[in-house]
Design an enzyme around this catalytic site. Structure first.
Site, PDB file in Angstrom:
ATOM      1  N   GLU A 165       0.889  -1.172   0.000  1.00 50.07           N
ATOM      2  CA  GLU A 165       0.000   0.000   0.000  1.00 50.07           C
ATOM      3  C   GLU A 165       0.921   1.214   0.000  1.00 50.07           C
ATOM      4  OE1 GLU A 165      -3.181   0.019  -0.280  1.00 50.07           O
ATOM      5  OE2 GLU A 165      -3.742  -2.039   0.200  1.00 50.07           O
ATOM      6  N   CYS A 175      -2.610   9.101   2.466  1.00 53.91           N
ATOM      7  CA  CYS A 175      -2.251   8.664   1.115  1.00 53.91           C
ATOM      8  C   CYS A 175      -3.386   8.944   0.138  1.00 53.91           C
ATOM      9  CB  CYS A 175      -1.908   7.181   1.130  1.00 53.91           C
ATOM     10  SG  CYS A 175      -3.208   6.212   1.893  1.00 53.91           S
ATOM     11  N   GLU A 180       3.619  13.983  -3.514  1.00 52.52           N
ATOM     12  CA  GLU A 180       2.594  14.056  -2.462  1.00 52.52           C
ATOM     13  C   GLU A 180       2.866  15.274  -1.590  1.00 52.52           C
ATOM     14  OE1 GLU A 180       3.281   9.979  -0.806  1.00 52.52           O
ATOM     15  OE2 GLU A 180       1.100  10.007  -0.603  1.00 52.52           O
TER      16      GLU A 180
END
Ligand code: NAP
Length: 496
Positions: A269, A303, A400
């Site tokens: 993940e 995330c 990100e």
């Protein structure tokens, strides 16, 4: 405030949780083990920069001992009837729920997230135990006659073996329970390595599993300042058959290479770069609420956080103004303060990165609508910030942000929105807002992500398959898929 000062749940008849449990040692084979002659790892309160507590620093020998403990417990746990495993998992859910306030305060303290986010995390994290308690008794096989009629096909699902679980700091409880609960439901034993920034919750949860009846060695927890070598030592043991990792894409790539040496099954993940698309025909209120949730849950440290917000030109200015009002009104403060709506970032390094990304976007022509200045006070704070007209070549378009910065850009057509959404190596989550359900479903299918929130700013649900495509990972957690990651299909061909 340090962890020892966290008051236990006075109103509860349950034994108090010890927020400093991790200071006792590594949790191996149901014992608290102190690594000999090693300094401890400090755990820092991101709201104040004060040291909250310390946790032990595992050596390679400790890591091997943890695998040994998981191996010793494996046969017993695998042979434990599913109903019994299920009831233990159900007790984990009940105990987490009963201690929700204490757990939320601890998460808020070590991670910095606002209490309301921490409460949401505890409920989400506990739910993985309830869901997997229900899954544990529903794991079934297949039986079929082969098409040629010559033999029968029997398929059994067996626990995959010993599992190494590695989790990040942004959801200290949920990222661990999302792995531990299905692994235990499948009949596996595990070693968990939580993030060094937020290990206290993982150790406290270990005491709670023990209280729920999880036998010694079934869950082991260790912290280390050398995650690479320690993980390599664990993966080198041939009894380890699963690596389940949540964290950044670069570390995920390294771990995939390490796991390849022993051909270990991997669930990954990894990072995200979620687009959030608002069409002209969206219900503006729904889209604003969705954008606030998708951007600001956990102060943007998720995330699944909306990293790029694309708004169609007809709605663009109104949406930008109203989002700015909402963002500017958020109360920035220490996570554990009841009034706080946006807590600090996890580290000074995380704030430095946000500053760099905002500076880069402004230098390329983005417009600052609110925020954008780091407060001088102690703590790793960055204010809720809105940037509009963010150029597509800005660094925050491909990295990100992982913070409270909403980056808006304008688009004209549906095709353009889809192309923008897909112009990234990541493929975790996306959000689409439109009143036209046909268009919503069409766009959702065209977007290359594992998950889409359609007129919703939240996708995470323990009953649904969470996971990404492209560089965002491999495999799914949650839903009926989650437990399959910890099972191996055994096919028996027979003539009856
Ligand atoms: P990270 O730096 O990759 O760390 C994650 C975990 O990996 C930590 O426990 C870390 O330990 C450990 N680690 C670091 N280097 C390692 C190595 N060489 N070998 C083995 N383990 C190693 O990520 P992070 O900064 O904690 O978390 C943020 C990232 O996680 C973001 O990219 C975010 O998108 C992603 N994330 C993804 C999901 C998802 O479900 N897809 C969910 C949450 C977060 P130390 O703490 O000791 O360094």
């Amino acid at each position: 405030m340090n962890v020892a000062a966290l008051s236990p749940a006075a109103s509860s008849a349950l034994p108090a949780l010890d927020p400093a449990a991790g200071a006792r040692g590594l949790y191996i084979g149901g014992q608290w083990v102190r690594p000999a002659g090693r300094p401890s790892i400090p755990v820092v309160d991101p709201s104040t920069e004060a040291v909250l507590s310390e946790v032990p620093d595992a050596t390679l020998d400790d890591a091997r001992a943890a695998i040994e403990a998981a191996a010793s417990a494996a046969a017993g746990w695998r042979a434990t009837p599913p109903r019994q495993r299920s009831e233990i998992l159900r007790r984990c859910f009940e105990l987490m729920t009963a201690r929700a306030d204490d757990l939320a305060r601890l998460i808020s303290l070590e991670n910095g997230k606002a209490l309301r986010d921490a409460r949401g995390e505890v409920a989400y994290a506990a739910e993985f135990f309830r869901w997997n308690a229900e899954e544990a008794v529903r794991i079934s096989g297949d039986f079929a006659l082969s098409p040629a009629g010559g033999n029968h096909i029997i398929v059994d699902y067996e626990p995959i073996g010993i599992c190494v679980l590695i989790t990040p700091w942004n959801f200290p409880a949920a990222m661990a329970t999302r792995k531990i609960a299905p692994a235990l439901a499948a009949g596996c034993t595990v070693v968990l390595k939580p993030a060094s920034e937020t290990p206290l919750t993982a150790y406290v949860l270990a005491t709670l599993y023990e209280e729920a009846g999880v036998p010694p060695g079934v869950v082991n927890v260790l912290t280390t300042s050398a995650p690479g070598p320690v993980t390599a030592a664990m993966l080198a043991d041939p009894r380890v058959r699963k690596l389940s990792f949540t964290g950044s894409t670069p570390v995920g790539r390294t771990l995939l290479a390490e796991a390849a040496k022993n051909v270990i099954s991997c669930s990954m993940e990894l990072g995200g770069n979620a687009p959030l698309i608002v069409f002209d025909d969206a219900d503006v209120e729904v889209a604003l609420e969705g954008a606030m949730l998708a951007k600001m849950r956990n102060a943007g440290e998720a995330c699944t956080a909306a990293n790029r917000i694309y708004v169609q030109s007809g709605l663009y200015e109104r949406f930008a103004q109203e989002l700015t009002c909402r963002m500017a009104a958020l109360k920035l403060g220490p996570g554990p303060d009841a009034q706080t709506e946006c807590g600090p970032m996890i580290t000074a390094k995380a704030v430095d990165k946000i500053e760099r990304l905002v500076g880069d976007a402004l230098a390329r022509g983005a417009r600052l609508r609110c925020g954008g200045t780091r407060p001088a006070s102690p703590g790793f704070f960055y204010p809720p910030t809105v940037l509009t007209d963010v150029p597509l070549d800005s660094a925050m378009g491909c990295e990100e942000i992982f913070g409270p910065v909403a980056a808006l850009s304008r688009f004209e057509s549906e095709d353009e929105a889809v192309a923008l959404a897909n112009a990234t190596e990541y493929g975790l989550a996306a959000y689409v807002f439109t009143r036209d359900l046909t268009r919503g479903l069409r766009v959702s299918r065209r977007i290359e992500t594992g998950m889409v929130g359609l007129n919703r700013g939240l996708v995470s649900d323990p009953a649904a398959p969470f996971g990404g495509t492209k560089q965002s990972g491999l495999g799914r957690e949650g839903g009926t898929h989650g437990v399959l990651e910890f099972l191996e299909a055994k096919y028996i061909a027979t003539t009856l």
